[in-house]
Enzyme design. Structure first.
Site, PDB file in Angstrom:
ATOM      1  N   ASP A  19       1.086  -5.230  -1.359  1.00 34.88           N
ATOM      2  CA  ASP A  19       1.917  -4.476  -2.302  1.00 34.88           C
ATOM      3  C   ASP A  19       1.748  -5.072  -3.682  1.00 34.88           C
ATOM      4  O   ASP A  19       1.300  -6.214  -3.832  1.00 34.88           O
ATOM      5  CB  ASP A  19       3.398  -4.511  -1.890  1.00 34.88           C
ATOM      6  N   SER A  20       2.148  -4.314  -4.673  1.00 32.75           N
ATOM      7  CA  SER A  20       2.128  -4.836  -6.041  1.00 32.75           C
ATOM      8  C   SER A  20       3.195  -5.921  -6.215  1.00 32.75           C
ATOM      9  O   SER A  20       3.089  -6.748  -7.119  1.00 32.75           O
ATOM     10  CB  SER A  20       2.387  -3.696  -7.027  1.00 32.75           C
ATOM     11  N   CYS A  83       1.959  -0.334  -0.896  1.00 33.45           N
ATOM     12  CA  CYS A  83       2.253   0.157  -2.246  1.00 33.45           C
ATOM     13  C   CYS A  83       1.862   1.634  -2.346  1.00 33.45           C
ATOM     14  O   CYS A  83       0.703   1.993  -2.159  1.00 33.45           O
ATOM     15  CB  CYS A  83       1.462  -0.670  -3.254  1.00 33.45           C
ATOM     16  N   GLU A 162      14.557  -4.426  -8.469  1.00 29.36           N
ATOM     17  CA  GLU A 162      14.056  -5.786  -8.737  1.00 29.36           C
ATOM     18  C   GLU A 162      15.188  -6.686  -9.234  1.00 29.36           C
ATOM     19  O   GLU A 162      15.192  -7.889  -9.002  1.00 29.36           O
ATOM     20  CB  GLU A 162      12.967  -5.740  -9.816  1.00 29.36           C
ATOM     21  N   CYS A 200       8.067   5.353  -2.782  1.00 31.14           N
ATOM     22  CA  CYS A 200       7.907   4.065  -3.471  1.00 31.14           C
ATOM     23  C   CYS A 200       8.512   2.995  -2.587  1.00 31.14           C
ATOM     24  O   CYS A 200       9.556   3.211  -1.953  1.00 31.14           O
ATOM     25  CB  CYS A 200       8.626   4.121  -4.825  1.00 31.14           C
ATOM     26  N   HIS A 202      10.237   0.502  -3.160  1.00 28.67           N
ATOM     27  CA  HIS A 202      11.570  -0.007  -3.481  1.00 28.67           C
ATOM     28  C   HIS A 202      12.700   0.937  -3.068  1.00 28.67           C
ATOM     29  O   HIS A 202      13.847   0.524  -2.955  1.00 28.67           O
ATOM     30  CB  HIS A 202      11.676  -0.274  -4.983  1.00 28.67           C
TER      31      HIS A 202
HETATM   32  N1  DGL Z   1       4.909  -0.820  -5.077  1.00 29.40           N
HETATM   33  C1  DGL Z   1       5.040   0.251  -6.039  1.00 29.40           C
HETATM   34  C2  DGL Z   1       5.025   1.592  -5.284  1.00 29.40           C
HETATM   35  O1  DGL Z   1       5.328   1.680  -4.112  1.00 29.40           O
HETATM   36  C3  DGL Z   1       6.313   0.126  -6.862  1.00 29.40           C
HETATM   37  C4  DGL Z   1       6.288  -1.053  -7.797  1.00 29.40           C
HETATM   38  C5  DGL Z   1       5.216  -0.943  -8.869  1.00 29.40           C
HETATM   39  O2  DGL Z   1       5.306  -0.045  -9.752  1.00 29.40           O
HETATM   40  O3  DGL Z   1       4.297  -1.753  -8.852  1.00 29.40           O
HETATM   41  O4  DGL Z   1       4.688   2.585  -5.880  1.00 29.40           O
END
Ligand code: DGL
Length: 285
Positions: A19-20, A83, A162, A200, A202
């Site tokens: 993931d990012s 991600c 976050e 997403c 989150h």
């Molecule tokens: N992990 C990203 C997603 O699921 C969200 C966080 C980011 O923008 O890096 O799209």
């Protein structure tokens, strides 16, 4: 399946999850619940988060580096791209960056598949980052299944999660505004949506708030859950056996490219258990 048929996978395969940031731990949580016997290596590219506001070229470059780390240094047999943004914009680049024997699973197709199963009106809503929405990857995956999708970027939600404001009046208000716009825009285009995709990493943490705000007859799709189901299909196919029952202490190693302390502190909310010691990794430029 993209993995070759004669590939040998040990009965406890290594699953690399990317993931990012640490939001993708929601996907890891769903994976561990279904396949607790596997070994997991998770990397969050926290130094370069957010991906959701970056160009596809940059996202592809970053994601390929993490994918190589998981395969070359952690021995991943499978890669789960938790991600949504990287799944939407960089899945091909990731597949090209690793040997073809590694099965790569993104979150978009399983999410769209789950929406297809859930929707009766065949109209769905998708909320995601800016980059995911601009790619229209969810709309395309939905269209391929005969669904109409209305996508909306909700860029304020990632920073709120976050910040740990999962249950905060400001987050409630932001969600209220986004959903009012979403529902009005979708209905002005003639859609009658009965399903909402959380596109997403989150957003599953906001599910309790979202459930309070949206109409109770709208079904919520968490792509973390549907992606984990898909991985179990791969494992059952490749290993010829269903996942074993729950194991008390699954093997999970977490890596981050920055902010290890924050990852350890907040990551447990996403993972639903302590992350353990998170190791810092330098992926280069
Ligand atoms: N992990 C990203 C997603 O699921 C969200 C966080 C980011 O923008 O890096 O799209």
């Amino acid at each position: 399946l993209s993995g070759s048929e004669d590939q040998v996978i040990s009965s406890s395969p290594t699953i690399g999850v990317f993931d990012s940031g640490f939001g993708g731990l929601t996907v890891l949580r769903a994976l561990v619940a279904r396949a607790p016997q596997a070994r997991y290596a998770f990397i969050g590219d926290t130094a370069r988060l957010p991906y959701g506001s970056k160009s596809s070229r940059t996202i592809a470059r970053y994601a390929a580096q993490s994918a190589r780390f998981l395969v070359e240094e952690q021995g991943a047999d499978y890669l789960v791209i938790a991600c949504n943004t990287a799944s939407a914009l960089a899945l091909d680049a990731i597949k090209e960056a690793v040997p073809s024997s590694v099965s790569v699973i993104g979150v978009i197709e399983p999410g769209a598949e789950a929406a297809h199963r859930a929707s009766k009106t065949k109209d769905v809503l998708v909320i995601a980052t800016d980059a995911t929405v601009q790619s229209h990857a969810y709309a395309a995956a939905c269209r391929a299944r005969g669904l109409r999708a209305f996508e909306k970027a909700c860029p304020l939600l990632v920073p709120l999660v976050e910040e740990g404001w999962n249950n905060h009046p400001v987050t409630t208000e932001v969600l209220r505004i986004y959903f009012e716009e979403l529902v009005n825009q979708a209905s002005s285009q003639g859609l009658k949506p009965d399903t909402l995709v959380l596109g997403c990493t989150h957003y599953p943490l906001l599910r309790p708030l979202i459930e309070q705000i949206i109409a109770s007859d709208i079904k919520i799709i968490d792509s973390a859950e549907s992606t984990a189901d898909k991985l179990v299909c791969y494992l059952s196919h490749d290993l010829g056996a269903p996942p074993e029952p729950t194991i008390d202490a699954p093997s999970i190693r977490c890596y981050a490219t920055d902010s290890v302390e924050k990852f350890e502190r907040l990551g447990s909310r996403f993972l639903g258990r302590p992350t353990g010691k998170v190791e810092l990794v330098d992926l280069g430029g």
